[in-house]
Design a protein around this motif. Structure first.
Motif, PDB file in Angstrom:
ATOM      1  N   TYR A 137       0.824  -1.208   0.000  1.00  0.00           N
ATOM      2  CA  TYR A 137       0.000   0.000   0.000  1.00  0.00           C
ATOM      3  C   TYR A 137       0.860   1.262   0.000  1.00  0.00           C
ATOM      4  N   GLY A 140       2.666   1.708  -3.353  1.00  0.00           N
ATOM      5  CA  GLY A 140       1.712   2.116  -4.373  1.00  0.00           C
ATOM      6  C   GLY A 140       1.283   3.563  -4.191  1.00  0.00           C
ATOM      7  N   GLU A 187      -5.389  11.592   1.307  1.00  0.00           N
ATOM      8  CA  GLU A 187      -5.507  10.309   0.620  1.00  0.00           C
ATOM      9  C   GLU A 187      -4.708   9.229   1.338  1.00  0.00           C
TER      10      GLU A 187
ATOM     11  N   VAL B 110     -11.362   2.403 -14.698  1.00  0.00           N
ATOM     12  CA  VAL B 110     -11.781   3.348 -13.669  1.00  0.00           C
ATOM     13  C   VAL B 110     -13.300   3.442 -13.617  1.00  0.00           C
ATOM     14  N   LEU B 114     -15.507   2.470 -10.383  1.00  0.00           N
ATOM     15  CA  LEU B 114     -16.356   3.449  -9.708  1.00  0.00           C
ATOM     16  C   LEU B 114     -17.797   2.978  -9.661  1.00  0.00           C
ATOM     17  N   VAL B 128     -13.854   7.753  -4.672  1.00  0.00           N
ATOM     18  CA  VAL B 128     -12.561   7.995  -5.300  1.00  0.00           C
ATOM     19  C   VAL B 128     -11.432   7.594  -4.369  1.00  0.00           C
ATOM     20  N   ARG B 129     -11.613   7.885  -3.079  1.00  0.00           N
ATOM     21  CA  ARG B 129     -10.570   7.499  -2.128  1.00  0.00           C
ATOM     22  C   ARG B 129     -10.414   5.987  -2.070  1.00  0.00           C
ATOM     23  N   MET B 130     -11.536   5.302  -2.071  1.00  0.00           N
ATOM     24  CA  MET B 130     -11.467   3.843  -2.055  1.00  0.00           C
ATOM     25  C   MET B 130     -10.743   3.325  -3.295  1.00  0.00           C
ATOM     26  N   LEU B 131     -11.097   3.900  -4.423  1.00  0.00           N
ATOM     27  CA  LEU B 131     -10.447   3.488  -5.667  1.00  0.00           C
ATOM     28  C   LEU B 131      -8.941   3.689  -5.591  1.00  0.00           C
ATOM     29  N   ARG B 132      -8.559   4.874  -5.151  1.00  0.00           N
ATOM     30  CA  ARG B 132      -7.124   5.183  -5.105  1.00  0.00           C
ATOM     31  C   ARG B 132      -6.392   4.257  -4.141  1.00  0.00           C
ATOM     32  N   MET B 133      -7.042   3.953  -3.024  1.00  0.00           N
ATOM     33  CA  MET B 133      -6.394   3.070  -2.071  1.00  0.00           C
ATOM     34  C   MET B 133      -6.226   1.683  -2.675  1.00  0.00           C
ATOM     35  N   VAL B 135      -6.074   0.883  -5.861  1.00  0.00           N
ATOM     36  CA  VAL B 135      -5.052   0.925  -6.905  1.00  0.00           C
ATOM     37  C   VAL B 135      -3.664   0.937  -6.285  1.00  0.00           C
ATOM     38  N   ALA B 136      -3.524   1.688  -5.210  1.00  0.00           N
ATOM     39  CA  ALA B 136      -2.221   1.745  -4.544  1.00  0.00           C
ATOM     40  C   ALA B 136      -1.798   0.357  -4.098  1.00  0.00           C
TER      41      ALA B 136
END
Lengths: 214, 214
Positions: A137, A140, A187, B110, B114, B128-133, B135-136
């Motif tokens: 995490y 990433g 974030e 994406v 979403l 969006v935060r969930m997505l970014r996390m 992806v990370a």
DNA sequence: GTTGACGGACGTACAGCGTACGTGCCAGTC
DNA sequence: GACTGGCACGTACGCTGTACGTCCGTCAAC
């Protein structure tokens, strides 16, 4: 007098100033006011120099671990320490991520992290898995922050104009305001908190019967 | 007849066969039985070619999204689809991660993600935060798997011998068996499950009453 | 059929790269 | 004084990306 550490420091400076692409043995030597081949008296080749750069950056992580603190706070502190150094040397961090390092420079962080995880009640393979997930995490996240990899905010930098067809991508289109902007601090903390909570749940399950360490 | 896609395909093949370092315009041209400068009739420069490679690899992700499935399963499927393509083109994946892409090649994933998150009950910035996390985590995991970045198993490849001082690094030393070996499939699924569970908890909080997964 | 325009394939050339190799200087040890 | 080892350095080679100019096949207009 030339030395390995002087070379590494000069290389890191150069990377931060002009980017990783600008790094060449000639440029580094010129920055040190030295002939190109002199570098090879202290570094076997460029790849080894890049490894040394990685090691140097990693070793700069400040781990002020407080064993008396709650393990969740220790996890947070360690994650932020990792992130802070990446912010201080953003472009060098990309070099770190792009190289496979077999050194022991990352051993101390690993030791601290495992110790923290043990206090949290994780043992054996579970602890290692938790560590690896956390590292994944963080890496990433930093890769996104450092800007070299996918913010997955595929719209233009200008936040006012979005050139996405709402019919084809309704979600992306409606969430565009959130996708275009990205507060990296928030974030990171969001994901960090989520992971810590997830770990707490898991720790409760695992250590449920047995007593957790203070 | 030469074409942009033929060039990109040849480049990907070359990367997978001989690694990203081996990629040069001359090598690609030779692989196509063509002069070097002919490539420039279809690609403005090498950087653009690498971007095209990224786009090509990303566009190969197979998203067979099933909107009727439970959102947790859809998350799992999408994460694995991402991972699968990275395993199919491991070295090219590194190229993807090392480049900042401003294309729309990643838009479909994406959008799907979403949409899934919306079904899970996440709205606006939370989605969006969930997505970014997510992806990370995926990017970080793949970076480890692809081997270019830190398995943080800093011991030798030979699992039998560990050259770590137990006095200095007791945790690392005692967990060495787990640190040396790494089942990437299990590791990935472990983190994936943890994240999905964490998301379920969060979704429950946010969306009030919602069926939790058993 | 001839001509002109045009796009794509290609060769040449140049600056910059990593680094193998050889040379010369200087400190330390017999 | 001679000898040795380490370090700084210059030269040179094969590689890189790519700017520029040239050649050739195709097609439109006459």
């Amino acid at each position: 007098m030339l030395s390995r550490s002087r070379i590494v420091d000069a290389a890191v400076d150069l990377i931060e100033r002009e980017g990783a692409d600008a790094v060449s043995m000639r440029r580094i030597a010129a920055g040190l006011g030295v002939g190109v081949m002199s570098l090879y008296n202290h570094v076997p080749n460029k790849a080894a120099l890049l490894d040394a750069i990685s090691e140097s950056v990693l070793s700069k992580i400040e781990f002020t671990d407080d064993p008396s603190a709650h393990w969740t706070d220790r996890v947070r502190v360690q994650a932020r320490a990792f992130r802070q150094i990446a912010h201080h040397y953003p472009r060098s961090t990309m070099v770190v991520f792009s190289r496979q390092l077999h050194s022991t420079a990352g051993l101390l962080p690993v030791e601290r992290a495992l110790s923290t995880l043990r206090d949290a009640g994780f043992e054996g393979s579970e602890a290692v898995r938790m560590l690896r997930m956390f590292v994944a995490y963080i890496v990433g996240s930093l890769l996104r922050e450092v800007g070299v990899t996918p913010t997955f905010a595929p719209v233009r930098g200008d936040a006012t104009t979005v050139d996405v067809d709402p019919a084809l991508f309704p979600e992306v289109s409606s969430l565009a305001p959130y996708l275009t902007s990205c507060d990296h601090d928030e974030e990171f903390e969001f994901g960090l908190e989520l992971l810590v909570q997830a770990m707490s749940v898991r720790a409760g399950k695992q250590a449920g019967r047995r007593s957790a360490r203070g």
